[in-house]
Design a protein around this motif. Structure first.
Motif, PDB file in Angstrom:
ATOM      1  N   LEU A   1      11.987 111.523  17.620  1.00  0.00           N
ATOM      2  CA  LEU A   1      12.755 112.460  16.792  1.00  0.00           C
ATOM      3  C   LEU A   1      12.365 112.346  15.322  1.00  0.00           C
ATOM      4  CD1 LEU A   1      16.354 112.242  18.328  1.00  0.00           C
ATOM      5  CD2 LEU A   1      14.755 114.153  18.446  1.00  0.00           C
ATOM      6  N   MET A   2      12.144 111.124  14.860  1.00  0.00           N
ATOM      7  CA  MET A   2      11.748 110.923  13.458  1.00  0.00           C
ATOM      8  C   MET A   2      10.404 111.595  13.182  1.00  0.00           C
ATOM      9  SD  MET A   2      12.399 109.540  10.479  1.00  0.00           S
ATOM     10  CE  MET A   2      13.602 108.232  10.713  1.00  0.00           C
ATOM     11  N   LEU A   3       9.425 111.364  14.066  1.00  0.00           N
ATOM     12  CA  LEU A   3       8.098 111.948  13.870  1.00  0.00           C
ATOM     13  C   LEU A   3       8.125 113.470  14.037  1.00  0.00           C
ATOM     14  CD1 LEU A   3       5.941 109.317  15.796  1.00  0.00           C
ATOM     15  CD2 LEU A   3       6.046 109.660  13.320  1.00  0.00           C
ATOM     16  N   TRP A   4       8.825 113.949  15.054  1.00  0.00           N
ATOM     17  CA  TRP A   4       8.896 115.385  15.311  1.00  0.00           C
ATOM     18  C   TRP A   4       9.609 116.105  14.175  1.00  0.00           C
ATOM     19  CZ3 TRP A   4      10.691 117.578  20.725  1.00  0.00           C
ATOM     20  CH2 TRP A   4      10.306 118.925  20.811  1.00  0.00           C
ATOM     21  N   GLY A   5      10.739 115.539  13.748  1.00  0.00           N
ATOM     22  CA  GLY A   5      11.477 116.145  12.649  1.00  0.00           C
ATOM     23  C   GLY A   5      10.686 116.153  11.361  1.00  0.00           C
ATOM     24  N   SER A   6       9.965 115.065  11.094  1.00  0.00           N
ATOM     25  CA  SER A   6       9.156 114.983   9.876  1.00  0.00           C
ATOM     26  C   SER A   6       8.019 115.999   9.912  1.00  0.00           C
ATOM     27  CB  SER A   6       8.586 113.565   9.727  1.00  0.00           C
ATOM     28  OG  SER A   6       9.618 112.613   9.621  1.00  0.00           O
TER      29      SER A   6
ATOM     30  N   CYS B   1      15.042 103.182  20.743  1.00  0.00           N
ATOM     31  CA  CYS B   1      13.841 103.085  19.908  1.00  0.00           C
ATOM     32  C   CYS B   1      12.857 104.204  20.202  1.00  0.00           C
ATOM     33  CB  CYS B   1      13.175 101.723  20.127  1.00  0.00           C
ATOM     34  SG  CYS B   1      14.151 100.313  19.558  1.00  0.00           S
TER      35      CYS B   1
ATOM     36  N   GLY C   1      14.408 107.661  19.224  1.00  0.00           N
ATOM     37  CA  GLY C   1      14.531 107.682  17.772  1.00  0.00           C
ATOM     38  C   GLY C   1      13.189 107.877  17.081  1.00  0.00           C
ATOM     39  N   ALA C   2      12.166 107.184  17.563  1.00  0.00           N
ATOM     40  CA  ALA C   2      10.837 107.310  16.962  1.00  0.00           C
ATOM     41  C   ALA C   2      10.275 108.718  17.138  1.00  0.00           C
ATOM     42  CB  ALA C   2       9.892 106.283  17.585  1.00  0.00           C
TER      43      ALA C   2
END
Length: 214
Positions: free
Chosen positions: A169-174, A163, A166-167
């Motif tokens: 990576l999601m924020l950084w990638g976005s 979690c 994943g969170a």
């Protein structure tokens, strides 16, 4: 009863002091040795971070390994009740020591890998592959020896790591996708996964009360 409780608390305090001092000394010596072998000024930030995380894994593995070789002393520097517990858990602790040390060495090698460096790119990548294979093999071998607490700790750490990483990576990638942040470098991804797993283990162990002196 009060005297017994006071004595137990005093023993735990002394043990905590020994653990902190010995851990600090080993970490300091390891860091000094690593810095004497490389020039941090020639390294990028992500290389230094991956190397630092690798050093932590390596020191943890060697620390546990030393405790296995000298159970009497190991009972004082490791968070176990006594040397008998070390002997009872020897199989699992041995596997953990090997896995930690292997992953640590592989991360350190990856951080130093470069075309003209002492560690070639193929060797750096190969070390990570070997470390992962060794870790999976040890886990598969020792899985049946886990008690309920170990099972719960593994599940908790895995869930936290999944979690949390994943969170991030999601924020950084976005953020990188819309130009609000630089995209993560390959080594930054490695550092995030390796460091995230390590942090998740510590958090899970703390929640289970395993970080307090026993």
């Amino acid at each position: 009863m009060t005297n017994v409780s006071t004595e137990n608390n005093a023993q735990k305090t002394r043990k905590l002091a020994v653990q902190l001092i010995s851990g600090g000394l080993v970490g300091g010596i390891g860091s000094y040795a690593a810095m004497s072998l490389i020039d941090p000024k020639t390294m990028n930030v992500d290389q230094i971070i991956v190397g630092g995380i690798g050093l932590i894994y390596l020191m943890m593995g060697l620390f546990v390994g030393f405790g296995l070789l000298a159970p009497k002393l190991g009972s004082k520097i490791l968070n176990v009740e006594d040397e008998e517990e070390i002997r009872e858990q020897r199989r699992i602790l041995t596997g953990s020591s090997i896995a930690m040390a292997t992953i640590g060495a592989a991360l350190a090698a990856l951080a130093l890998a470069a075309p003209e460096a002492a560690v070639s790119p193929r060797a750096g990548f190969g070390g990570i592959v070997v470390a992962l294979v060794v870790s999976v093999a040890i886990t598969a071998r020792d899985w049946k020896y886990y008690d309920e607490m170990m099972w719960q700790l593994s599940r908790d750490a895995g869930n936290l790591a999944f979690c949390g990483i994943g969170a991030i990576l999601m924020l950084w990638g976005s953020a990188a996708a819309v130009g609000l942040a630089a995209a993560p470098t390959p080594l930054a991804l490695v550092a995030l996964v390796a460091g995230g797993m390590l942090l998740a283990i510590f958090v899970s162990a703390t929640r289970a009360g395993l970080m307090m002196p026993r």
